[in-house]
Design a protein around this motif. Structure first.
Motif, mmCIF file in Angstrom:
data_model
loop_
_atom_site.group_PDB
_atom_site.id
_atom_site.type_symbol
_atom_site.label_atom_id
_atom_site.label_comp_id
_atom_site.label_asym_id
_atom_site.label_seq_id
_atom_site.Cartn_x
_atom_site.Cartn_y
_atom_site.Cartn_z
ATOM 1 N N PHE A 51 0.885 -1.164 0.000
ATOM 2 C CA PHE A 51 0.000 0.000 0.000
ATOM 3 C C PHE A 51 0.932 1.225 0.000
ATOM 4 C CE2 PHE A 51 -4.185 1.052 2.560
ATOM 5 C CZ PHE A 51 -4.701 1.670 1.440
ATOM 6 N N HIS A 53 0.880 5.351 0.519
ATOM 7 C CA HIS A 53 0.213 6.626 0.784
ATOM 8 C C HIS A 53 1.190 7.742 0.422
ATOM 9 C CE1 HIS A 53 -3.000 4.503 2.814
ATOM 10 N NE2 HIS A 53 -3.617 5.642 3.085
ATOM 11 N N GLU A 64 -2.301 12.349 6.786
ATOM 12 C CA GLU A 64 -2.983 12.545 5.508
ATOM 13 C C GLU A 64 -4.418 13.036 5.729
ATOM 14 O OE1 GLU A 64 -2.278 9.638 6.898
ATOM 15 O OE2 GLU A 64 -4.263 8.741 7.088
ATOM 16 N N TRP A 66 -6.628 14.004 7.380
ATOM 17 C CA TRP A 66 -7.278 14.135 8.680
ATOM 18 C C TRP A 66 -6.757 15.333 9.463
ATOM 19 C CZ3 TRP A 66 -11.509 11.391 9.660
ATOM 20 C CH2 TRP A 66 -11.719 10.240 8.901
ATOM 21 N N HIS A 113 -6.398 11.114 -2.057
ATOM 22 C CA HIS A 113 -6.856 10.871 -0.686
ATOM 23 C C HIS A 113 -8.038 11.786 -0.381
ATOM 24 C CE1 HIS A 113 -6.553 9.916 3.637
ATOM 25 N NE2 HIS A 113 -6.158 8.754 3.155
ATOM 26 N N HIS A 114 -8.537 11.762 0.861
ATOM 27 C CA HIS A 114 -9.720 12.570 1.216
ATOM 28 C C HIS A 114 -9.491 14.076 0.990
ATOM 29 C CE1 HIS A 114 -10.404 8.774 3.096
ATOM 30 N NE2 HIS A 114 -10.099 9.085 4.333
ATOM 31 N N TYR A 157 -5.928 3.182 -5.160
ATOM 32 C CA TYR A 157 -6.751 3.666 -4.046
ATOM 33 C C TYR A 157 -7.434 4.937 -4.528
ATOM 34 C CZ TYR A 157 -7.537 6.266 0.391
ATOM 35 O OH TYR A 157 -8.066 6.998 1.430
ATOM 36 N N TRP A 225 -9.318 0.327 -4.778
ATOM 37 C CA TRP A 225 -9.350 0.327 -3.311
ATOM 38 C C TRP A 225 -10.038 1.605 -2.857
ATOM 39 C CZ3 TRP A 225 -8.471 1.374 1.766
ATOM 40 C CH2 TRP A 225 -8.132 0.321 2.615
ATOM 41 N N ASP A 227 -12.144 4.158 -0.268
ATOM 42 C CA ASP A 227 -12.054 4.551 1.131
ATOM 43 C C ASP A 227 -13.061 5.670 1.361
ATOM 44 O OD1 ASP A 227 -11.006 4.396 3.665
ATOM 45 O OD2 ASP A 227 -9.228 5.599 3.249
ATOM 46 N N TRP A 230 -18.102 5.468 4.394
ATOM 47 C CA TRP A 230 -18.920 5.639 5.598
ATOM 48 C C TRP A 230 -19.638 6.986 5.685
ATOM 49 C CZ3 TRP A 230 -13.516 4.948 5.770
ATOM 50 C CH2 TRP A 230 -12.764 6.114 5.980
ATOM 51 N N ARG A 258 -14.999 -1.373 0.949
ATOM 52 C CA ARG A 258 -15.425 -0.063 1.461
ATOM 53 C C ARG A 258 -16.352 0.604 0.448
ATOM 54 N NH1 ARG A 258 -10.152 1.903 4.965
ATOM 55 N NH2 ARG A 258 -9.903 -0.138 5.924
ATOM 56 N N GLU A 269 -8.467 -3.246 9.367
ATOM 57 C CA GLU A 269 -7.386 -2.256 9.330
ATOM 58 C C GLU A 269 -6.713 -2.139 10.698
ATOM 59 O OE1 GLU A 269 -8.894 1.350 7.612
ATOM 60 O OE2 GLU A 269 -7.494 2.619 8.702
ATOM 61 N N CYS A 284 -4.960 -4.435 6.246
ATOM 62 C CA CYS A 284 -4.042 -3.356 5.894
ATOM 63 C C CYS A 284 -3.436 -2.775 7.162
ATOM 64 C CB CYS A 284 -4.713 -2.281 5.038
ATOM 65 S SG CYS A 284 -6.179 -1.542 5.728
ATOM 66 N N TRP A 291 0.052 6.317 8.031
ATOM 67 C CA TRP A 291 -0.100 5.861 6.628
ATOM 68 C C TRP A 291 0.857 6.626 5.715
ATOM 69 C CZ3 TRP A 291 -2.534 1.479 6.007
ATOM 70 C CH2 TRP A 291 -3.520 1.111 6.929
#
Ligand code: GLC
Length: 466
Positions: A51, A53, A64, A66, A113-114, A157, A225, A227, A230, A258, A269, A284, A291
């Motif tokens: 993986f 990141h 990352e 967050w 990423h997010h 991802y 992948w 993410d 939710w 996911r 995870e 993972c 990450w």
């Protein structure tokens, strides 16, 4: 009377007063799984994936995405990292070489990423490293070419969440606004509580467009992948139509779970499962606690711990997706590199116990991990510590024809004590192994059996005739 074998257990046939419903359930589940997942074959055989990141968060070495979402830093400061993202020493061939040496069969890179920063030249947003950073390169292109060129399966991802996109915070999960609006994070939901379905639909179109780029511009993608599912419901993600859309680009693409239950395999995870997840799965994990590249996170797991965690996954029938977090220039911290190389060295010395094998026997038979060859005639026992004089295996009905230490080829002797053969209750197999013959990390013993593995699962019996 002997029964059928499931997960290393002797399953008593119906009608037998010792029949164990749990054992029968395990048998039928492993059967069901085989039928369900023919298209997952390469994935289940892969055992190890890497993986990656990689993103602007490596510039300041912060968590990352967050870090701004959780208010640890201002969004503006987080985005200032764009100016420092150079990828100046990024060499996808070097990454691919390291991944191949680690023994991994697939790789998964964070295309976005997010935080919404795309690592490729997407037409649908300027927030990408080609337009907004000194890197000015399509990193996904170079990654995809190098990975595919080595015969490693290509994984991407993609964060469904985009905390930078103006249309993203338009609805609440499931359409339900919280009673207290202060609980709603403005990066994910409308701060004023007013939902805008049209905006949300625009956002879905944006995700579809970016995913079309990923799935059509870089050759065949083997695995997606996802993410962040939710934050919205299956209905809001437009499932199952969304999945069909993705499959229209490649019908045998593998998609992680996911996706609000519509994915193909589970992704526990950071915490290793104790009970085997149902169906195909992948654990993972990070090497330290982060990450992405966080230089002051020195909480590294040792090589021995990493190898044991890998064994924990394969002995429960899963894969491990081991994460690295490259620095902003694209180079990899030596401590992470060393773990990958060490793991690869161990895997190469124990290849036949890793690949082409399945979930092993339960720890009530053997206090360690194990795998079984596909023909079920060879059992591999993973020995984590240095034994005093023996390795102990209980409940084995088969005769053992030969035992070897896998990395050295040394043959070991063994004895069987006890048992009531005329009741089909086996004795205990004691394998003579001492510290002198162990591997410096994890030792594997190869047991060649006289036939297909059979294990006794009963609770013993009074010997009524001798
Ligand atoms: C979590 C986090 C994310 C990370 C991912 C990897 O879901 O949101 O930051 O990328 O796990 O599994």
């Amino acid at each position: 009377m002997r029964g059928r074998i499931a997960n290393g257990l002797l399953v008593q046939m119906p009608g037998n007063k010792h029949a164990d419903p749990e054992q029968s359930r395990m048998y039928s589940e492993s059967y069901k799984e085989k039928e369900l997942s023919a298209m997952q074959e390469w994935f289940k055989e892969a055992k190890l994936g890497i993986f990656i990141h990689y993103g602007i968060y490596a510039v300041d070495g912060v968590a990352e995405s967050w870090s701004f979402y959780n208010g640890k830093m201002k969004y503006e400061d987080y985005m200032k990292q764009l100016d420092g993202f150079t990828a100046s020493s990024f060499d996808a061939e070097k990454w691919a070489d390291l991944i191949a040496k680690s023994g991994a069969r697939y790789a998964v890179l964070t295309t976005k990423h997010h935080d919404g920063v795309a690592l490729w030249d997407t037409e649908y947003s300027d927030l990408n490293v080609v337009k907004k950073t000194p890197a000015k390169r399509d990193l996904i292109k170079e990654y995809a070419e190098a990975i595919t060129g080595r015969g490693i399966r290509l994984g991407m991802y993609y964060s469904l969440i985009d905390w930078s996109h103006a249309d993203y915070p338009s609805v609440f999960e499931g359409g339900n606004a919280p009673e207290d609006l202060n609980q709603a994070n403005p990066y994910s939901s409308p701060a004023d509580g007013v939902q805008d379905e049209a905006k949300w639909q625009k956002f879905l179109q944006f995700n579809n467009d970016q995913l079309r780029e990923i799935l059509t511009n870089y050759g065949k993608v083997d695995l997606l992948w996802f993410d962040g599912d939710w934050e919205r419901s299956a209905k809001q993600w437009n499932l199952p139509e969304f999945k069909q859309y993705l499959q229209s680009f490649n019908p045998d693409i593998i998609i992680n779970s996911r996706l609000q239950g519509y994915g193909d395999y589970k992704t526990p995870e950071q915490g290793i499962p104790i009970t085997r997840p149902e169906g195909p799965w992948e654990f993972c994990t990070t090497i330290n606690g982060s990450w992405g590249y966080v230089p002051d996170d020195n909480n590294y797991k040792s090589l021995n711990q990493m190898i044991r965690m890998f064994c924990d996954c394969i002995t429960l029938g899963g894969n491990m997706l081991l994460d690295i977090g490259p620095k902003e220039d694209g180079t990899i911290d030596k401590r992470q590199e060393d773990i990958l190389l060490g793991l690869g060295e161990w895997i190469r010395a124990h290849e036949e116990a890793v690949f082409g094998t399945e979930e092993g026997i339960m720890t009530r038979y053997y206090l360690g991990g194990s795998t079984i060859a596909k023909d079920r005639k060879t059992l591999y026992l993973f020995v984590y510590d240095d034994p005093k004089e023996n390795v102990c295996l209980k409940g084995l009905c088969n005769k053992v024809e030969k035992i070897t230490v896998l990395h050295s080829g040394k043959e070991l002797t063994h004895v069987v004590h006890g048992g009531v053969p005329w009741f089909n209750i086996p004795g205990t197999t004691w394998i003579h192994l001492t510290a002198d013959d162990t591997h410096k990390q994890v030792t594997v013993l190869k047991l060649e059996l006289d036939g297909e593995l059979e294990m006794y699962g009963g609770s013993g019996a009074v010997v009524t005739h001798n």
